[in-house]
Design a protein around this motif. Structure first.
Motif, PDB file in Angstrom:
ATOM      1  N   ILE A  34       0.843  -1.192   0.000  1.00  0.00           N
ATOM      2  CA  ILE A  34       0.000   0.000   0.000  1.00  0.00           C
ATOM      3  C   ILE A  34       0.883   1.249   0.000  1.00  0.00           C
ATOM      4  N   VAL A  35       1.904   1.274   0.848  1.00  0.00           N
ATOM      5  CA  VAL A  35       2.806   2.425   0.922  1.00  0.00           C
ATOM      6  C   VAL A  35       3.527   2.612  -0.410  1.00  0.00           C
ATOM      7  N   LYS A  36       3.995   1.528  -0.993  1.00  0.00           N
ATOM      8  CA  LYS A  36       4.701   1.604  -2.277  1.00  0.00           C
ATOM      9  C   LYS A  36       3.788   2.180  -3.360  1.00  0.00           C
ATOM     10  N   ASP A  37       2.565   1.681  -3.440  1.00  0.00           N
ATOM     11  CA  ASP A  37       1.611   2.151  -4.436  1.00  0.00           C
ATOM     12  C   ASP A  37       1.236   3.608  -4.189  1.00  0.00           C
ATOM     13  N   TYR A  38       1.027   3.959  -2.926  1.00  0.00           N
ATOM     14  CA  TYR A  38       0.664   5.331  -2.578  1.00  0.00           C
ATOM     15  C   TYR A  38       1.768   6.306  -2.981  1.00  0.00           C
ATOM     16  N   LYS A  39       3.008   5.959  -2.657  1.00  0.00           N
ATOM     17  CA  LYS A  39       4.132   6.831  -3.015  1.00  0.00           C
ATOM     18  C   LYS A  39       4.247   6.966  -4.531  1.00  0.00           C
ATOM     19  N   HIS A  40       3.985   5.884  -5.239  1.00  0.00           N
ATOM     20  CA  HIS A  40       4.057   5.891  -6.704  1.00  0.00           C
ATOM     21  C   HIS A  40       2.994   6.821  -7.305  1.00  0.00           C
ATOM     22  N   ASN A  41       1.827   6.897  -6.677  1.00  0.00           N
ATOM     23  CA  ASN A  41       0.710   7.677  -7.210  1.00  0.00           C
ATOM     24  C   ASN A  41       0.501   9.023  -6.517  1.00  0.00           C
ATOM     25  N   GLU A  42       1.395   9.413  -5.627  1.00  0.00           N
ATOM     26  CA  GLU A  42       1.197  10.615  -4.821  1.00  0.00           C
ATOM     27  C   GLU A  42       1.035  11.883  -5.662  1.00  0.00           C
ATOM     28  N   LEU A  43       1.850  12.058  -6.685  1.00  0.00           N
ATOM     29  CA  LEU A  43       1.733  13.254  -7.527  1.00  0.00           C
ATOM     30  C   LEU A  43       0.413  13.288  -8.285  1.00  0.00           C
ATOM     31  N   THR A  44      -0.040  12.141  -8.733  1.00  0.00           N
ATOM     32  CA  THR A  44      -1.330  12.062  -9.419  1.00  0.00           C
ATOM     33  C   THR A  44      -2.453  12.430  -8.459  1.00  0.00           C
ATOM     34  N   LEU A  45      -2.369  11.947  -7.225  1.00  0.00           N
ATOM     35  CA  LEU A  45      -3.386  12.277  -6.224  1.00  0.00           C
ATOM     36  C   LEU A  45      -3.405  13.773  -5.924  1.00  0.00           C
ATOM     37  N   LEU A  46      -2.233  14.377  -5.831  1.00  0.00           N
ATOM     38  CA  LEU A  46      -2.159  15.825  -5.612  1.00  0.00           C
ATOM     39  C   LEU A  46      -2.803  16.588  -6.768  1.00  0.00           C
ATOM     40  N   ASP A  47      -2.502  16.178  -7.983  1.00  0.00           N
ATOM     41  CA  ASP A  47      -3.088  16.823  -9.158  1.00  0.00           C
ATOM     42  C   ASP A  47      -4.612  16.696  -9.165  1.00  0.00           C
ATOM     43  N   GLU A  48      -5.099  15.511  -8.845  1.00  0.00           N
ATOM     44  CA  GLU A  48      -6.546  15.286  -8.834  1.00  0.00           C
ATOM     45  C   GLU A  48      -7.229  16.105  -7.749  1.00  0.00           C
ATOM     46  N   ALA A  49      -6.623  16.179  -6.575  1.00  0.00           N
ATOM     47  CA  ALA A  49      -7.201  16.966  -5.478  1.00  0.00           C
ATOM     48  C   ALA A  49      -7.284  18.441  -5.869  1.00  0.00           C
ATOM     49  N   GLU A  50      -6.223  18.945  -6.476  1.00  0.00           N
ATOM     50  CA  GLU A  50      -6.207  20.343  -6.906  1.00  0.00           C
ATOM     51  C   GLU A  50      -7.247  20.594  -8.000  1.00  0.00           C
ATOM     52  N   TYR A  51      -7.354  19.661  -8.933  1.00  0.00           N
ATOM     53  CA  TYR A  51      -8.321  19.785 -10.027  1.00  0.00           C
ATOM     54  C   TYR A  51      -9.757  19.844  -9.490  1.00  0.00           C
ATOM     55  N   ILE A  52     -10.084  18.945  -8.585  1.00  0.00           N
ATOM     56  CA  ILE A  52     -11.436  18.899  -8.016  1.00  0.00           C
ATOM     57  C   ILE A  52     -11.713  20.168  -7.210  1.00  0.00           C
ATOM     58  N   ALA A  53     -10.741  20.628  -6.436  1.00  0.00           N
ATOM     59  CA  ALA A  53     -10.917  21.849  -5.653  1.00  0.00           C
ATOM     60  C   ALA A  53     -11.188  23.048  -6.571  1.00  0.00           C
ATOM     61  N   LYS A  54     -10.466  23.137  -7.670  1.00  0.00           N
ATOM     62  CA  LYS A  54     -10.675  24.251  -8.606  1.00  0.00           C
ATOM     63  C   LYS A  54     -12.064  24.189  -9.243  1.00  0.00           C
ATOM     64  N   LYS A  55     -12.532  22.988  -9.551  1.00  0.00           N
ATOM     65  CA  LYS A  55     -13.878  22.834 -10.112  1.00  0.00           C
ATOM     66  C   LYS A  55     -14.935  23.291  -9.113  1.00  0.00           C
ATOM     67  N   ILE A  56     -14.767  22.906  -7.856  1.00  0.00           N
ATOM     68  CA  ILE A  56     -15.737  23.279  -6.822  1.00  0.00           C
ATOM     69  C   ILE A  56     -15.713  24.784  -6.585  1.00  0.00           C
ATOM     70  N   GLN A  57     -14.534  25.402  -6.651  1.00  0.00           N
ATOM     71  CA  GLN A  57     -14.416  26.845  -6.416  1.00  0.00           C
ATOM     72  C   GLN A  57     -15.168  27.672  -7.457  1.00  0.00           C
ATOM     73  N   ARG A  58     -15.429  27.105  -8.592  1.00  0.00           N
ATOM     74  CA  ARG A  58     -16.146  27.829  -9.649  1.00  0.00           C
ATOM     75  C   ARG A  58     -17.635  27.982  -9.348  1.00  0.00           C
ATOM     76  N   CYS A  59     -18.135  27.225  -8.407  1.00  0.00           N
ATOM     77  CA  CYS A  59     -19.554  27.320  -8.048  1.00  0.00           C
ATOM     78  C   CYS A  59     -19.799  28.640  -7.323  1.00  0.00           C
ATOM     79  N   ASN A  60     -20.876  29.323  -7.681  1.00  0.00           N
ATOM     80  CA  ASN A  60     -21.185  30.627  -7.089  1.00  0.00           C
ATOM     81  C   ASN A  60     -21.427  30.542  -5.587  1.00  0.00           C
ATOM     82  N   ALA A  61     -22.014  29.473  -5.118  1.00  0.00           N
ATOM     83  CA  ALA A  61     -22.370  29.357  -3.697  1.00  0.00           C
ATOM     84  C   ALA A  61     -21.182  28.955  -2.818  1.00  0.00           C
ATOM     85  N   ILE A  62     -20.064  28.635  -3.424  1.00  0.00           N
ATOM     86  CA  ILE A  62     -18.890  28.185  -2.663  1.00  0.00           C
ATOM     87  C   ILE A  62     -17.998  29.379  -2.350  1.00  0.00           C
TER      88      ILE A  62
END
Length: 94
Positions: A34-62
């Motif tokens: 699990i640790v090996k896989d997580y470390k391997h995918n950490e940058l992808t997870l960071l990118d996805e988290a940032e992408y989703i946050a930016k999408k949510i920020q576009r909502c007027n009520a947020i």
């Protein structure tokens, strides 16, 4: 998968006690994978988290959005604590 470290050293490095691992019923080799896989995918997870946050920020009520990903040691602790083999009082029926 053994990376040369003893199980005790590995668990100590990620901040998990042997008691927690024994109680969870999860083999240490599985935790290593699990640790090996997580470390391997950490940058992808960071990118996805940032992408989703930016999408949510576009909502007027947020007003504000914060995002983060857990460290691998925190992830392992949570996974071990919530393992199906571990019996929690609120999960048992009387």
């Amino acid at each position: 998968m053994n990376t040369g470290k003893s199980d005790f050293d590995f668990l100590q490095e990620i901040g998990v006690t042997t008691e927690l691992v024994e109680t969870s019923g999860i083999p240490v080799d599985t935790l290593r994978e699990i640790v090996k896989d997580y470390k391997h995918n950490e940058l992808t997870l960071l990118d996805e988290a940032e992408y989703i946050a930016k999408k949510i920020q576009r909502c007027n009520a947020i007003h504000s959005v914060r995002w983060r990903i857990k460290s691998h040691s925190h992830l392992i602790k949570k996974y071990s604590e919530r393992s199906p083999k571990k019996t929690h009082p609120k999960n048992t029926r009387k």
